[in-house]
Design a protein around this motif. Structure first.
Motif, mmCIF file in Angstrom:
data_model
loop_
_atom_site.group_PDB
_atom_site.id
_atom_site.type_symbol
_atom_site.label_atom_id
_atom_site.label_comp_id
_atom_site.label_asym_id
_atom_site.label_seq_id
_atom_site.Cartn_x
_atom_site.Cartn_y
_atom_site.Cartn_z
ATOM 1 N N PRO A 168 1.018 11.129 4.240
ATOM 2 C CA PRO A 168 1.788 9.900 4.439
ATOM 3 C C PRO A 168 1.332 9.095 5.656
ATOM 4 O O PRO A 168 0.707 9.636 6.571
ATOM 5 C CB PRO A 168 3.225 10.405 4.633
ATOM 6 N N GLN A 169 1.663 7.820 5.636
ATOM 7 C CA GLN A 169 1.420 6.963 6.797
ATOM 8 C C GLN A 169 2.200 7.536 7.978
ATOM 9 O O GLN A 169 3.360 7.916 7.846
ATOM 10 C CB GLN A 169 1.891 5.538 6.482
ATOM 11 N N GLY A 170 1.560 7.610 9.139
ATOM 12 C CA GLY A 170 2.233 8.185 10.313
ATOM 13 C C GLY A 170 2.188 9.699 10.334
ATOM 14 O O GLY A 170 2.735 10.331 11.249
ATOM 15 N N LEU A 221 -4.235 9.213 0.643
ATOM 16 C CA LEU A 221 -4.046 9.088 2.093
ATOM 17 C C LEU A 221 -3.603 7.670 2.403
ATOM 18 O O LEU A 221 -4.263 6.705 2.010
ATOM 19 C CB LEU A 221 -5.348 9.360 2.847
ATOM 20 N N ASP A 222 -2.491 7.566 3.107
ATOM 21 C CA ASP A 222 -1.935 6.252 3.421
ATOM 22 C C ASP A 222 -2.275 5.880 4.864
ATOM 23 O O ASP A 222 -1.728 6.463 5.808
ATOM 24 C CB ASP A 222 -0.419 6.277 3.207
ATOM 25 N N GLU A 223 -3.195 4.950 5.015
ATOM 26 C CA GLU A 223 -3.664 4.461 6.322
ATOM 27 C C GLU A 223 -3.954 5.579 7.325
ATOM 28 O O GLU A 223 -3.358 5.630 8.419
ATOM 29 C CB GLU A 223 -2.657 3.461 6.921
ATOM 30 N N PRO A 224 -4.886 6.466 6.978
ATOM 31 C CA PRO A 224 -5.162 7.608 7.858
ATOM 32 C C PRO A 224 -5.743 7.218 9.214
ATOM 33 O O PRO A 224 -5.652 7.996 10.150
ATOM 34 C CB PRO A 224 -6.169 8.442 7.051
ATOM 35 N N LYS A 245 0.823 -1.212 0.000
ATOM 36 C CA LYS A 245 0.000 0.000 0.000
ATOM 37 C C LYS A 245 0.859 1.266 0.000
ATOM 38 O O LYS A 245 0.658 2.171 -0.804
ATOM 39 C CB LYS A 245 -0.938 0.012 1.227
ATOM 40 N N SER A 246 1.807 1.311 0.949
ATOM 41 C CA SER A 246 2.640 2.518 1.039
ATOM 42 C C SER A 246 3.545 2.645 -0.181
ATOM 43 O O SER A 246 3.793 3.763 -0.655
ATOM 44 C CB SER A 246 3.502 2.481 2.300
ATOM 45 N N THR A 247 4.025 1.522 -0.682
ATOM 46 C CA THR A 247 4.869 1.575 -1.881
ATOM 47 C C THR A 247 4.079 2.147 -3.054
ATOM 48 O O THR A 247 4.603 2.965 -3.829
ATOM 49 C CB THR A 247 5.399 0.166 -2.217
HETATM 50 MG MG LIG Z 1 2.124 1.157 4.735
#
Ligand SMILES: [Mg+2]
Ligand SMILES: Nc1ncnc2c1ncn2[C@@H]1O[C@H](COP(=O)(O)OP(=O)(O)OP(=O)(O)O)[C@@H](O)[C@H]1O
Length: 250
Positions: A103-105, A175-178, A61-63
Protein backbone atom coordinates in the motif's frame (compact mmCIF):
# COMPACT_ATOMS: atom_id res chain seq x y z
CA UNK A 1 -6.79 1.94 -25.98
CA UNK A 2 -5.75 5.28 -27.36
CA UNK A 3 -2.32 4.38 -28.54
CA UNK A 4 -0.99 0.89 -29.00
CA UNK A 5 2.66 0.68 -29.82
CA UNK A 6 4.00 -2.29 -31.70
CA UNK A 7 7.76 -2.02 -31.67
CA UNK A 8 9.68 -4.35 -29.42
CA UNK A 9 13.21 -4.48 -28.11
CA UNK A 10 15.36 -7.10 -26.47
CA UNK A 11 14.63 -5.75 -23.01
CA UNK A 12 10.86 -5.94 -23.43
CA UNK A 13 9.76 -9.47 -22.59
CA UNK A 14 7.69 -11.29 -25.21
CA UNK A 15 4.49 -10.36 -23.50
CA UNK A 16 2.36 -8.32 -25.83
CA UNK A 17 0.88 -11.03 -27.99
CA UNK A 18 -0.86 -14.33 -27.54
CA UNK A 19 -0.33 -15.24 -23.91
CA UNK A 20 -3.33 -15.09 -21.59
CA UNK A 21 -3.05 -12.05 -19.35
CA UNK A 22 -1.98 -12.73 -15.77
CA UNK A 23 -4.12 -9.82 -14.64
CA UNK A 24 -7.12 -8.72 -16.67
CA UNK A 25 -9.07 -5.62 -15.67
CA UNK A 26 -12.15 -5.03 -17.77
CA UNK A 27 -14.43 -1.97 -17.75
CA UNK A 28 -13.78 -1.46 -14.04
CA UNK A 29 -15.91 1.13 -12.28
CA UNK A 30 -15.55 2.05 -8.60
CA UNK A 31 -17.12 4.71 -6.42
CA UNK A 32 -17.04 6.18 -2.94
CA UNK A 33 -20.74 6.38 -2.16
CA UNK A 34 -22.42 8.21 -5.03
CA UNK A 35 -19.15 9.60 -6.34
CA UNK A 36 -17.68 7.44 -9.11
CA UNK A 37 -13.88 7.64 -9.20
CA UNK A 38 -12.92 4.91 -11.72
CA UNK A 39 -14.79 5.20 -15.00
CA UNK A 40 -14.21 1.99 -16.91
CA UNK A 41 -10.57 0.93 -16.61
CA UNK A 42 -9.26 -1.70 -19.03
CA UNK A 43 -5.77 -3.08 -18.41
CA UNK A 44 -4.26 -6.44 -19.33
CA UNK A 45 -0.96 -7.37 -17.76
CA UNK A 46 0.98 -10.23 -19.34
CA UNK A 47 2.92 -12.86 -17.38
CA UNK A 48 6.23 -11.33 -16.34
CA UNK A 49 5.28 -7.86 -17.48
CA UNK A 50 5.88 -4.69 -15.42
CA UNK A 51 3.26 -1.99 -16.00
CA UNK A 52 3.50 1.50 -14.51
CA UNK A 53 0.28 3.46 -13.95
CA UNK A 54 1.24 7.11 -13.78
CA UNK A 55 -0.91 10.02 -12.72
CA UNK A 56 -1.01 13.16 -10.65
CA UNK A 57 -2.40 13.39 -7.11
CA UNK A 58 -6.06 12.45 -6.85
CA UNK A 59 -6.31 10.85 -10.31
CA UNK A 60 -7.34 7.43 -9.02
CA UNK A 61 -4.14 5.38 -8.65
CA UNK A 62 -4.78 4.26 -5.08
CA UNK A 63 -8.46 3.71 -5.78
CA UNK A 64 -7.48 1.40 -8.63
CA UNK A 65 -5.11 -0.57 -6.38
CA UNK A 66 -7.67 -0.77 -3.57
CA UNK A 67 -10.40 -1.86 -5.96
CA UNK A 68 -8.14 -4.60 -7.33
CA UNK A 69 -7.55 -5.77 -3.73
CA UNK A 70 -11.24 -5.62 -2.76
CA UNK A 71 -10.71 -2.82 -0.24
CA UNK A 72 -12.90 -0.50 -2.32
CA UNK A 73 -15.89 -2.38 -3.77
CA UNK A 74 -16.23 -2.85 -7.53
CA UNK A 75 -19.32 -1.11 -8.92
CA UNK A 76 -19.13 -2.92 -12.25
CA UNK A 77 -16.60 -4.61 -14.46
CA UNK A 78 -14.38 -7.62 -13.86
CA UNK A 79 -10.96 -8.49 -12.47
CA UNK A 80 -9.35 -11.83 -13.28
CA UNK A 81 -6.07 -13.23 -12.00
CA UNK A 82 -4.50 -16.00 -14.06
CA UNK A 83 -7.91 -16.74 -15.53
CA UNK A 84 -9.81 -16.78 -12.20
CA UNK A 85 -12.50 -14.14 -11.72
CA UNK A 86 -11.82 -12.50 -8.35
CA UNK A 87 -14.23 -9.57 -8.73
CA UNK A 88 -16.58 -10.66 -5.95
CA UNK A 89 -13.97 -12.17 -3.62
CA UNK A 90 -12.92 -10.68 -0.30
CA UNK A 91 -9.37 -9.32 0.00
CA UNK A 92 -7.86 -12.38 1.69
CA UNK A 93 -9.35 -14.68 -0.94
CA UNK A 94 -7.83 -12.50 -3.67
CA UNK A 95 -4.46 -12.89 -1.97
CA UNK A 96 -4.96 -16.65 -2.03
CA UNK A 97 -5.66 -16.40 -5.78
CA UNK A 98 -2.33 -14.65 -6.33
CA UNK A 99 -2.73 -10.91 -5.77
CA UNK A 100 -0.40 -9.09 -3.38
CA UNK A 101 -0.33 -5.44 -2.45
CA UNK A 102 2.16 -2.92 -1.12
CA UNK A 103 0.00 0.00 0.00
CA UNK A 104 0.85 3.67 -0.35
CA UNK A 105 2.70 4.74 2.80
CA UNK A 106 3.82 1.10 3.29
CA UNK A 107 1.62 0.46 6.36
CA UNK A 108 4.24 -1.41 8.33
CA UNK A 109 3.12 -2.61 11.76
CA UNK A 110 5.44 -0.36 13.72
CA UNK A 111 5.42 -2.20 17.05
CA UNK A 112 5.90 -5.63 15.49
CA UNK A 113 9.35 -6.92 14.57
CA UNK A 114 10.56 -7.17 11.01
CA UNK A 115 10.10 -10.94 11.11
CA UNK A 116 6.58 -10.65 12.54
CA UNK A 117 5.68 -8.14 9.84
CA UNK A 118 6.76 -10.59 7.15
CA UNK A 119 4.90 -13.42 8.90
CA UNK A 120 1.61 -11.54 8.52
CA UNK A 121 2.04 -12.08 4.79
CA UNK A 122 2.29 -15.85 5.18
CA UNK A 123 -1.30 -16.53 6.29
CA UNK A 124 -2.65 -17.77 2.96
CA UNK A 125 0.32 -20.07 2.35
CA UNK A 126 -0.24 -22.34 5.35
CA UNK A 127 3.44 -21.95 6.21
CA UNK A 128 4.61 -20.22 9.37
CA UNK A 129 8.24 -19.83 8.52
CA UNK A 130 9.61 -16.93 6.49
CA UNK A 131 11.18 -18.45 3.35
CA UNK A 132 14.95 -17.97 3.29
CA UNK A 133 14.86 -16.57 -0.25
CA UNK A 134 13.06 -13.46 1.02
CA UNK A 135 15.96 -12.72 3.34
CA UNK A 136 18.36 -13.47 0.47
CA UNK A 137 16.50 -10.89 -1.63
CA UNK A 138 16.54 -8.34 1.23
CA UNK A 139 19.66 -8.98 3.35
CA UNK A 140 19.02 -5.87 5.44
CA UNK A 141 15.81 -7.48 6.72
CA UNK A 142 17.72 -10.51 7.93
CA UNK A 143 20.13 -8.22 9.74
CA UNK A 144 17.20 -6.42 11.35
CA UNK A 145 14.70 -9.22 11.76
CA UNK A 146 14.34 -8.69 15.50
CA UNK A 147 13.97 -4.93 15.25
CA UNK A 148 10.62 -3.15 15.42
CA UNK A 149 9.22 -2.14 12.04
CA UNK A 150 8.72 1.43 13.19
CA UNK A 151 12.45 1.84 13.78
CA UNK A 152 13.42 1.13 10.16
CA UNK A 153 14.25 3.86 7.66
CA UNK A 154 11.74 4.64 4.91
CA UNK A 155 13.70 2.63 2.35
CA UNK A 156 14.02 -0.33 4.72
CA UNK A 157 10.29 -0.19 5.47
CA UNK A 158 9.59 -0.26 1.75
CA UNK A 159 11.72 -3.40 1.42
CA UNK A 160 9.84 -4.88 4.37
CA UNK A 161 6.47 -4.07 2.79
CA UNK A 162 7.59 -5.73 -0.45
CA UNK A 163 8.89 -8.79 1.43
CA UNK A 164 5.59 -9.06 3.33
CA UNK A 165 3.69 -8.96 0.04
CA UNK A 166 5.97 -11.58 -1.53
CA UNK A 167 5.48 -13.90 1.45
CA UNK A 168 2.12 -14.95 -0.01
CA UNK A 169 3.83 -16.17 -3.21
CA UNK A 170 1.85 -13.89 -5.50
CA UNK A 171 1.38 -14.11 -9.25
CA UNK A 172 0.71 -10.38 -9.45
CA UNK A 173 2.37 -7.76 -7.24
CA UNK A 174 0.69 -4.36 -6.90
CA UNK A 175 2.73 -1.44 -5.54
CA UNK A 176 1.14 1.91 -4.82
CA UNK A 177 3.66 4.76 -5.18
CA UNK A 178 6.60 2.84 -3.70
CA UNK A 179 9.04 5.71 -4.28
CA UNK A 180 7.05 8.25 -2.26
CA UNK A 181 9.32 9.79 0.38
CA UNK A 182 12.35 7.72 -0.68
CA UNK A 183 15.66 9.29 -1.65
CA UNK A 184 16.96 8.96 -5.25
CA UNK A 185 19.76 6.43 -4.64
CA UNK A 186 17.33 4.14 -2.81
CA UNK A 187 14.77 4.60 -5.60
CA UNK A 188 17.31 3.28 -8.11
CA UNK A 189 18.02 0.32 -5.87
CA UNK A 190 14.28 -0.37 -5.60
CA UNK A 191 14.06 -0.39 -9.40
CA UNK A 192 16.77 -3.03 -9.57
CA UNK A 193 15.00 -5.04 -6.88
CA UNK A 194 11.65 -5.02 -8.67
CA UNK A 195 13.21 -6.19 -11.93
CA UNK A 196 15.09 -8.89 -10.05
CA UNK A 197 11.86 -10.04 -8.42
CA UNK A 198 10.19 -10.21 -11.83
CA UNK A 199 13.13 -12.05 -13.39
CA UNK A 200 13.55 -14.56 -10.55
CA UNK A 201 9.89 -15.20 -9.77
CA UNK A 202 8.33 -14.50 -13.15
CA UNK A 203 5.51 -12.53 -11.60
CA UNK A 204 3.63 -9.62 -13.09
CA UNK A 205 3.93 -6.21 -11.48
CA UNK A 206 1.65 -3.17 -11.55
CA UNK A 207 3.20 -0.11 -9.97
CA UNK A 208 1.57 3.29 -9.57
CA UNK A 209 3.98 6.19 -9.81
CA UNK A 210 4.49 9.89 -10.24
CA UNK A 211 8.26 9.65 -10.81
CA UNK A 212 8.77 9.23 -14.54
CA UNK A 213 12.46 8.29 -14.31
CA UNK A 214 11.55 5.37 -12.04
CA UNK A 215 8.78 4.20 -14.37
CA UNK A 216 11.21 4.45 -17.33
CA UNK A 217 13.67 2.36 -15.35
CA UNK A 218 11.35 -0.49 -14.35
CA UNK A 219 8.31 -0.61 -16.60
CA UNK A 220 7.82 -2.47 -19.87
CA UNK A 221 4.72 -0.38 -20.49
CA UNK A 222 3.54 2.95 -19.13
CA UNK A 223 -0.10 3.97 -18.73
CA UNK A 224 -1.41 7.35 -17.63
CA UNK A 225 -4.54 7.67 -15.50
CA UNK A 226 -6.40 10.95 -15.41
CA UNK A 227 -9.63 11.53 -13.49
CA UNK A 228 -10.27 7.80 -13.29
CA UNK A 229 -9.69 6.92 -16.95
CA UNK A 230 -6.62 5.63 -18.79
CA UNK A 231 -5.73 8.39 -21.24
CA UNK A 232 -2.38 7.23 -22.60
CA UNK A 233 -0.48 4.01 -23.12
CA UNK A 234 2.94 3.32 -24.57
CA UNK A 235 5.63 0.70 -24.49
CA UNK A 236 8.69 1.93 -22.66
CA UNK A 237 10.73 1.53 -25.82
CA UNK A 238 8.44 3.93 -27.73
CA UNK A 239 7.58 6.38 -25.01
CA UNK A 240 7.44 10.11 -25.69
CA UNK A 241 8.76 11.22 -22.30
CA UNK A 242 7.87 14.86 -22.82
CA UNK A 243 4.26 13.90 -23.56
CA UNK A 244 3.98 11.74 -20.42
CA UNK A 245 5.70 14.46 -18.37
CA UNK A 246 3.01 16.89 -19.50
CA UNK A 247 0.32 14.59 -18.08
CA UNK A 248 2.20 14.59 -14.77
CA UNK A 249 2.85 18.31 -14.47
CA UNK A 250 0.40 20.41 -12.52
MG1 LIG B 1 -2.56 7.37 -3.98
N1 LIG C 1 -12.21 7.28 1.06
C1 LIG C 1 -12.58 8.17 0.11
N2 LIG C 1 -13.81 8.72 0.12
C2 LIG C 1 -14.18 9.60 -0.84
N3 LIG C 1 -13.41 9.99 -1.84
C3 LIG C 1 -12.18 9.48 -1.91
C4 LIG C 1 -11.70 8.55 -0.94
N4 LIG C 1 -10.43 8.20 -1.25
C5 LIG C 1 -10.12 8.89 -2.36
N5 LIG C 1 -11.17 9.65 -2.77
C6 LIG C 1 -11.19 10.52 -3.96
O1 LIG C 1 -11.00 9.72 -5.10
C7 LIG C 1 -10.17 10.39 -6.06
C8 LIG C 1 -8.96 9.54 -6.37
O2 LIG C 1 -8.16 9.41 -5.21
P1 LIG C 1 -6.93 8.40 -5.12
O3 LIG C 1 -6.53 8.32 -3.70
O4 LIG C 1 -7.27 7.15 -5.82
O5 LIG C 1 -5.85 9.22 -5.98
P2 LIG C 1 -4.30 8.93 -6.18
O6 LIG C 1 -4.07 8.95 -7.67
O7 LIG C 1 -3.88 7.71 -5.47
O8 LIG C 1 -3.62 10.23 -5.54
P3 LIG C 1 -2.20 10.38 -4.74
O9 LIG C 1 -1.16 10.46 -5.80
O10 LIG C 1 -2.36 11.67 -4.01
O11 LIG C 1 -2.04 9.21 -3.82
C9 LIG C 1 -9.82 11.74 -5.44
O12 LIG C 1 -10.72 12.69 -5.95
C10 LIG C 1 -10.07 11.52 -3.96
O13 LIG C 1 -10.44 12.71 -3.33
Amino acid sequence: MLQTATASSSIVPPVMTGARPMLAISDLHAAYGQSEVLHGIDINVAPGEIVAVMGRNGMGKSTLMKTLMGIVPTKSGTITVDGTDVTTLKSHARVAKGLAYVPQGRMIFSTMTVQENIETGLTVTGSRKVPQDLYTMFPVLLEMKGRRGGNLSGGQQQQLAIARALASNPKVLLLDEPTEGIQPSIIREMGRTLKKIRDERGLSIVVSEQVLSFAMDVADRVLVIENGSIVHESLRADIDEAQVARFLSV
